[in-house]
Scaffold this motif. Structure first.
Motif, PDB file in Angstrom:
ATOM      1  N   GLY A  79      46.292  31.021  43.196  1.00 49.24           N
ATOM      2  CA  GLY A  79      45.477  31.943  43.989  1.00 49.24           C
ATOM      3  C   GLY A  79      45.965  31.939  45.422  1.00 49.24           C
ATOM      4  N   SER A  80      45.632  32.999  46.185  1.00 49.78           N
ATOM      5  CA  SER A  80      46.043  32.950  47.594  1.00 49.78           C
ATOM      6  C   SER A  80      45.215  31.922  48.348  1.00 49.78           C
ATOM      7  N   ASP A  81      44.093  31.502  47.765  1.00 47.90           N
ATOM      8  CA  ASP A  81      43.317  30.419  48.387  1.00 47.90           C
ATOM      9  C   ASP A  81      44.167  29.158  48.572  1.00 47.90           C
ATOM     10  N   TYR A 182      43.416  43.171  49.612  1.00 54.30           N
ATOM     11  CA  TYR A 182      42.967  44.506  49.174  1.00 54.30           C
ATOM     12  C   TYR A 182      43.957  45.606  49.527  1.00 54.30           C
ATOM     13  N   THR A 206      47.537  38.938  46.482  1.00 51.92           N
ATOM     14  CA  THR A 206      46.960  38.236  45.336  1.00 51.92           C
ATOM     15  C   THR A 206      47.040  39.074  44.064  1.00 51.92           C
ATOM     16  N   LYS A 209      42.879  40.960  42.502  1.00 54.28           N
ATOM     17  CA  LYS A 209      42.081  42.161  42.733  1.00 54.28           C
ATOM     18  C   LYS A 209      42.708  43.336  41.988  1.00 54.28           C
ATOM     19  N   ARG A 217      44.614  32.977  38.301  1.00 52.03           N
ATOM     20  CA  ARG A 217      44.833  32.280  39.578  1.00 52.03           C
ATOM     21  C   ARG A 217      46.286  32.344  40.036  1.00 52.03           C
ATOM     22  N   VAL A 218      46.688  33.483  40.517  1.00 49.34           N
ATOM     23  CA  VAL A 218      48.026  33.630  41.086  1.00 49.34           C
ATOM     24  C   VAL A 218      47.933  34.418  42.393  1.00 49.34           C
TER      25      VAL A 218
HETATM   26  C1  LIG Z   1      39.485  37.863  46.868  1.00 43.29           C
HETATM   27  C2  LIG Z   1      40.184  37.470  48.125  1.00 43.29           C
HETATM   28  C3  LIG Z   1      41.292  36.633  48.099  1.00 43.29           C
HETATM   29  C4  LIG Z   1      41.838  36.204  46.786  1.00 43.29           C
HETATM   30  O1  LIG Z   1      41.890  34.886  46.577  1.00 43.29           O
HETATM   31  P1  LIG Z   1      42.615  34.352  45.261  1.00 43.29           P
HETATM   32  O2  LIG Z   1      42.578  32.891  45.510  1.00 43.29           O
HETATM   33  O3  LIG Z   1      44.015  34.898  45.262  1.00 43.29           O
HETATM   34  O4  LIG Z   1      41.833  34.809  44.091  1.00 43.29           O
HETATM   35  C5  LIG Z   1      41.938  36.330  49.278  1.00 43.29           C
HETATM   36  N1  LIG Z   1      41.517  36.849  50.433  1.00 43.29           N
HETATM   37  C6  LIG Z   1      40.474  37.682  50.506  1.00 43.29           C
HETATM   38  C7  LIG Z   1      40.084  38.281  51.782  1.00 43.29           C
HETATM   39  C8  LIG Z   1      39.765  37.992  49.344  1.00 43.29           C
HETATM   40  O5  LIG Z   1      38.702  38.807  49.436  1.00 43.29           O
END
Ligand SMILES: *Cc1c(COP(=O)(O)O)cnc(C)c1O
Length: 349
Positions: A79-81, A182, A206, A209, A217-218
């Protein structure tokens, strides 16, 4: 002057990264007895007895073609997290180095900062949900290492003005993370190709979305290869599983379908936006470049509860700075949106 070496935490600069079996031998052989894997196989097929490619090269070459960057400028995360957390861990010495955010924005920047004990400076967006560039520059300290910007922004839905983002990237000698979760729903172009121009820019995208595989989770980060090298050094060696890498590649094979879903999402966003504006308890529908709408209501909490009673859950953002009275509503399928509007049409507040 941007000086990556001076920006990185001392211990990370000196870190000897874990060297996995797959790192030390990356060629092909007949017999692999180097990683203590199960030599008999995977009980569920798919060669899952083998560790995944630690640097996700097949996926990166696909992403590189699409994003117009080189594979050496790509980090792939759980995930980008994961990229948000790694950025803070790489650059912020706990208890000392600071991050800056521009609320209202995505909550994970603060959570990741708090976990890493990095103090947070908040410079709110203007009432038009744009960057207050002079205030951002005034609030910088010698300890500020990262500024997180989100465009299109969550939860407001709008894109930040490109010139403002560039102004921050150019004026700040630390890292600027531009979160484009987004971007696929937006008419604005990505900042991704600017990683060749700005060595302090990190662009997040990411698969959660528009690409439709949140469950896999990528996420990706694009940056100068010196920054990507730091991400690779600090990340867990096998941070993205084989199934997740395969899912992302398979999603990339479905570009036409995704493009169609994006078109439908934008259309439905307009349908919802127009319909919301006609409801007498709706005060304002904010313009959106994302797959959700921020809507200000006379009594957001009451609407939120009524929707839950009808089996529909949206996000209550009414407690968030500059978002009082607001719900964040994801654009659904045409059928889901019809049902949502039917319920809202029957409410009286
Ligand atoms: C949903 C979202 C993410 C995505 O996170 P993932 O870990 O890739 O699922 C990242 N930044 C923002 C602003 C989001 O709303």
């Amino acid at each position: 002057m941007f000086d990556l070496g001076a920006l990185v935490r001392e211990n990370i600069r000196r870190l000897t990264p874990y060297s996995s079996a797959r790192n030390e031998f990356s060629g092909t052989a007949d017999i692999y007895l180097d990683a203590n894997e199960n030599a008999f196989g995977s009980p569920i097929g798919g060669e899952l007895n083998r560790y995944p490619d630690p640097l996700q090269s097949a996926l990166k070459s696909r992403v590189a073609d699409l994003a117009g960057v080189r594979t050496s400028q790509i980090f792939v995360g759980n995930g980008s997290d994961e990229a948000i957390d790694l950025a803070i861990r790489i650059f912020c010495t706990p208890g000392r180095d600071r991050i800056m955010i521009c609320p209202p924005t995505y909550g994970m920047y603060s959570v990741a900062a708090n976990i890493n004990d990095a103090p947070i400076d908040s410079v709110p967006l203007t009432r038009y949900f744009q960057l207050d560039v002079p205030a951002i520059l005034r609030a910088l300290t010698p300890e500020t290492k990262i500024i997180f910007l989100c465009t299109p922004n969550n939860p407001t839905g709008n894109s930040l003005r490109r010139d403002d983002v560039i102004a921050v990237i150019e004026a700040f000698d630390g890292i600027v993370v531009v979160d484009e979760a987004y971007i696929h729903f937006s008419t604005q172009s990505s900042f991704g190709s600017l990683v060749d121009t700005y060595p302090n820019l990190v662009v997040l995208q990411t698969f959660s979305k528009a690409w439709g595989i949140a469950g896999a989770r990528v996420g990706t980060a694009f940056a100068d290869e010196a920054v990507i090298e730091l991400f690779n050094r600090v990340k867990p060696p096998y941070n993205v599983g084989t199934l997740a890498q395969e899912a992302a590649i398979a999603a990339l094979d479905q570009r036409a379908l995704i493009a169609d879903w994006i078109d439908q999402t934008r259309e439905q966003r307009d349908v919802l936006s127009a319909a919301f504006a006609k409801l007498d308890f709706v005060v304002r529908v904010f313009p959106s470049d994302a797959n959700f709408l921020l809507v200000k209501m006379r009594d957001a909490v009451a609407v939120y509860r009524s929707l839950i009673d009808s089996g529909i859950v949206v996000r209550d953002r009414s407690g968030v700075i500059l978002c009082d009275g607001c719900l964040r509503i994801t654009v659904g399928t045409p059928d889901e949106n019809r049902k949502l509007l039917e319920v809202l049409g029957g409410l009286n507040f």
